[in-house]
Write a protein that holds these residues in place. Structure first.
Motif, PDB file in Angstrom:
ATOM      1  N   VAL A  59       0.826  -1.212   0.000  1.00 48.04           N
ATOM      2  CA  VAL A  59       0.000   0.000   0.000  1.00 48.04           C
ATOM      3  C   VAL A  59       0.858   1.258   0.000  1.00 48.04           C
ATOM      4  O   VAL A  59       0.369   2.340   0.346  1.00 48.04           O
ATOM      5  CB  VAL A  59      -0.951   0.015   1.216  1.00 48.04           C
ATOM      6  N   SER A  60       2.115   1.139  -0.374  1.00 50.07           N
ATOM      7  CA  SER A  60       3.020   2.285  -0.425  1.00 50.07           C
ATOM      8  C   SER A  60       3.179   2.765  -1.857  1.00 50.07           C
ATOM      9  O   SER A  60       3.086   1.982  -2.807  1.00 50.07           O
ATOM     10  CB  SER A  60       4.391   1.919   0.163  1.00 50.07           C
ATOM     11  N   SER A  61       3.428   4.037  -1.993  1.00 51.22           N
ATOM     12  CA  SER A  61       3.645   4.618  -3.316  1.00 51.22           C
ATOM     13  C   SER A  61       5.044   4.271  -3.827  1.00 51.22           C
ATOM     14  O   SER A  61       5.911   3.804  -3.075  1.00 51.22           O
ATOM     15  CB  SER A  61       3.481   6.140  -3.257  1.00 51.22           C
ATOM     16  N   LYS A  62       5.255   4.526  -5.119  1.00 46.25           N
ATOM     17  CA  LYS A  62       6.554   4.215  -5.708  1.00 46.25           C
ATOM     18  C   LYS A  62       7.657   5.068  -5.101  1.00 46.25           C
ATOM     19  O   LYS A  62       8.787   4.586  -4.887  1.00 46.25           O
ATOM     20  CB  LYS A  62       6.508   4.431  -7.221  1.00 46.25           C
ATOM     21  N   GLN A  63       7.359   6.315  -4.765  1.00 48.14           N
ATOM     22  CA  GLN A  63       8.358   7.193  -4.158  1.00 48.14           C
ATOM     23  C   GLN A  63       8.780   6.672  -2.790  1.00 48.14           C
ATOM     24  O   GLN A  63       9.968   6.680  -2.447  1.00 48.14           O
ATOM     25  CB  GLN A  63       7.803   8.600  -4.041  1.00 48.14           C
ATOM     26  N   ILE A  98       8.669   3.544  -1.723  1.00 47.53           N
ATOM     27  CA  ILE A  98       9.457   2.324  -1.900  1.00 47.53           C
ATOM     28  C   ILE A  98      10.866   2.666  -2.371  1.00 47.53           C
ATOM     29  O   ILE A  98      11.852   2.054  -1.934  1.00 47.53           O
ATOM     30  CB  ILE A  98       8.753   1.391  -2.900  1.00 47.53           C
ATOM     31  N   THR A  99      10.991   3.659  -3.229  1.00 43.86           N
ATOM     32  CA  THR A  99      12.310   4.063  -3.712  1.00 43.86           C
ATOM     33  C   THR A  99      13.146   4.659  -2.591  1.00 43.86           C
ATOM     34  O   THR A  99      14.342   4.358  -2.455  1.00 43.86           O
ATOM     35  CB  THR A  99      12.165   5.074  -4.859  1.00 43.86           C
ATOM     36  N   GLU A 100      12.541   5.504  -1.762  1.00 41.88           N
ATOM     37  CA  GLU A 100      13.275   6.105  -0.649  1.00 41.88           C
ATOM     38  C   GLU A 100      13.675   5.059   0.388  1.00 41.88           C
ATOM     39  O   GLU A 100      14.731   5.182   1.024  1.00 41.88           O
ATOM     40  CB  GLU A 100      12.414   7.183   0.004  1.00 41.88           C
ATOM     41  N   ALA A 101      12.834   4.031   0.573  1.00 39.91           N
ATOM     42  CA  ALA A 101      13.167   2.975   1.533  1.00 39.91           C
ATOM     43  C   ALA A 101      14.189   1.996   0.977  1.00 39.91           C
ATOM     44  O   ALA A 101      14.734   1.177   1.735  1.00 39.91           O
ATOM     45  CB  ALA A 101      11.904   2.232   1.955  1.00 39.91           C
ATOM     46  N   GLY A 102      14.440   2.061  -0.312  1.00 40.39           N
ATOM     47  CA  GLY A 102      15.397   1.144  -0.914  1.00 40.39           C
ATOM     48  C   GLY A 102      14.855  -0.255  -1.120  1.00 40.39           C
ATOM     49  O   GLY A 102      15.622  -1.203  -1.250  1.00 40.39           O
ATOM     50  N   GLY A 103      13.544  -0.410  -1.141  1.00 40.57           N
ATOM     51  CA  GLY A 103      12.940  -1.728  -1.315  1.00 40.57           C
ATOM     52  C   GLY A 103      11.743  -1.879  -0.406  1.00 40.57           C
ATOM     53  O   GLY A 103      10.786  -1.096  -0.480  1.00 40.57           O
ATOM     54  N   LEU A 104      11.778  -2.871   0.464  1.00 41.02           N
ATOM     55  CA  LEU A 104      10.664  -3.141   1.365  1.00 41.02           C
ATOM     56  C   LEU A 104      10.479  -2.013   2.374  1.00 41.02           C
ATOM     57  O   LEU A 104      11.463  -1.455   2.882  1.00 41.02           O
ATOM     58  CB  LEU A 104      10.892  -4.467   2.099  1.00 41.02           C
ATOM     59  N   VAL A 105       9.218  -1.684   2.658  1.00 39.43           N
ATOM     60  CA  VAL A 105       8.880  -0.557   3.539  1.00 39.43           C
ATOM     61  C   VAL A 105       8.443  -1.116   4.890  1.00 39.43           C
ATOM     62  O   VAL A 105       7.642  -2.059   4.956  1.00 39.43           O
ATOM     63  CB  VAL A 105       7.761   0.302   2.924  1.00 39.43           C
ATOM     64  N   VAL A 106       8.970  -0.522   5.955  1.00 41.78           N
ATOM     65  CA  VAL A 106       8.599  -0.925   7.316  1.00 41.78           C
ATOM     66  C   VAL A 106       7.649   0.086   7.942  1.00 41.78           C
ATOM     67  O   VAL A 106       6.637  -0.282   8.539  1.00 41.78           O
ATOM     68  CB  VAL A 106       9.859  -1.093   8.191  1.00 41.78           C
TER      69      VAL A 106
END
Length: 318
Positions: A65-69, A71-79
Motif C-alpha cells: 500500500v506504499s507509493s513508488k516514491q 518504496i524508492t526512498e526505503a530502498g525496497g521493502l517498507v517498514v
C-alpha cells in the motif's frame, strides 16, 4: 398485648462464582505454581515467536500500500507506512491476468473442496462400518498408497491419456483425495455410539439418511478441520497448474505470484502503469502476495476452535 417481633427473612445462599470463559483451568495439585521468572521467560518467548511471524506479514502489507516514491526512498521493502495508496490493488482487480487468476483459484477451491469432502466422507463412512463389503481390503489398499506411489511421470502420462491437460479438472482430480484425511474421518465416525445408528436403522433409515442426519451433525468439528485442509491445499496449489496447463489465462493465483517473484513478466494490464512510473513492480508483487494470503488468514480463526476436538479426537479414537 404481645408485641410481635418482625424477623428478617434469611438471606438466600450465595451463588458460586461462575467461572469466566477466559479463566485459566485449574492447576493439578502435583504441579508447582509458576515463578515470576518462568512467566516472564514464557511471555518473552511467545512474544518473540509472534513478532517473528507477524513482522514479515507487516512488511508485505505496508509495501503493497506504499507509493513508488516511498518504496524508492526505503530502498525496497517498507517498514514504516507513508503515502498510503491502493493503486496496486486497484490495478490488479480491474481486470487482466490477476483478476482471472483470482477467479480460477476461487472456482477450483470451491469445486475441488466440495468434491474432495464428498468422496472422503462417503469413503470414511463406508470403511467405518464393520459389515461393509470388503472394507478391510479396501482400507489396506488405501493405506498402501500412502507409502508407495506411481511417481510423477506415470501420473503425468495418465492425466495426458485421459485428456485432462489444459483443463481445470487437472487441478482437481490428481490430488482430489487424501488418504490421511479419510483415516481421520473414519476414526471419528467409529467413535460415534453404535446405539444411535442402530436405533435409526430399526426405524427404517438407510445408510445415507443415517450419515446425513446423525453422523455428520455429530462430526462437525472434524469435518470443519478436514474441509479447511482441503481448501488450503487447493488454494495454495501451484505444481499441478505448472505441470498440466500451458495456457497462461488458465493459471491460478499462486502461479502468477511465482511469475512475479521470479520477475519473469508483469501481469497483463499492469505493464503500462509500471512503465509510466505510477506503480512499483515491488508493490505489485506484495499486493498479489496479500491476495494469496487473505482467504486463509480470514477463514482460519473461524475453524481454529475445532482443531483440538477434530484432529486429536479423530486421531486417537478407533
Amino acid at each position: 398485648m404481645t408485641q410481635r417481633v418482625l424477623e428478617r427473612p434469611a438471606a438466600p445462599p450465595a451463588r458460586a462464582a461462575r467461572p469466566s470463559r477466559w479463566a485459566a483451568p485449574a492447576r493439578p495439585v502435583w504441579e508447582e505454581e509458576p515463578t515470576r521468572a518462568g512467566l516472564t521467560a514464557k511471555a518473552v518467548l511467545l512474544g518473540g515467536a509472534c513478532l517473528a511471524v507477524l513482522f514479515p506479514l507487516w512488511i508485505v502489507l505496508v509495501t503493497s500500500v506504499s507509493s513508488k516514491q516511498t518504496i524508492t526512498e526505503a530502498g525496497g521493502l517498507v517498514v514504516v507506512p507513508r503515502d498510503f495508496t491502493l493503486i496496486a490493488y486497484r490495478e490488479l482487480l480491474s481486470g487482466g491476468q490477476v483478476t482471472r487468476a483470482v477467479l480460477v483459484s476461487l472456482g477450483v477451491t470451491l469445486i475441488g473442496t466440495l468434491f474432495s469432502m464428498t468422496v472422503s466422507v462417503l469413503a470414511a463412512y463406508g470403511l467405518s462400518r464393520p459389515g461393509s463389503l470388503a472394507h478391510r481390503a479396501i482400507l489396506f489398499t488405501l493405506m498402501g498408497t500412502m507409502f508407495f506411489g506411481a511417481g510423477l511421470i506415470p501420473t503425468y502420462l495418465l492425466v495426458q491419456t485421459l485428456g485432462l491437460t489444459d483443463t481445470y479438472l487437472a487441478l482437481i482430480l490428481p490430488s482430489a483425495v487424501s488418504v490421511f484425511n479419510i483415516l481421520v474421518l473414519r476414526a471419528f465416525f467409529m467413535g460415534i455410539s453404535p446405539e444411535l445408528t442402530d436405533s435409526a436403522r430399526i426405524d427404517g433409515a438407510g445408510d445415507l439418511r443415517i450419515l446425513w442426519t446423525i453422523v455428520m451433525p455429530l462430526s462437525r468439528a472434524v469435518i470443519a478441520v478436514i474441509t479447511l485442509f482441503y481448501a488450503v491445499g487447493y488454494w495454495s496449489a501451484w505444481f499441478n497448474a505448472s505441470l498440466y496447463l500451458n495456457d497462461q489465462d488458465m493459471m491460478p493465483l499462486q502461479n502468477v505470484l511465482i511469475q512475479l517473484a521470479q520477475k519473469q513478466e508483469i501481469p497483463v494490464g499492469l505493464g503500462q502503469a509500471v512503465k509510466a512510473g505510477d506503480l512499483s513492480g515491488l508493490a505489485v508483487q506484495m499486493a498479489v502476495m496479500v491476495l494469496a494470503l487473505l482467504p486463509v488468514a480470514v477463514l482460519s480463526p473461524f475453524v481454529q476452535k475445532h482443531f483440538k476436538k477434530g484432529m486429536l479426537t479423530g486421531a486417537v479414537k478407533g
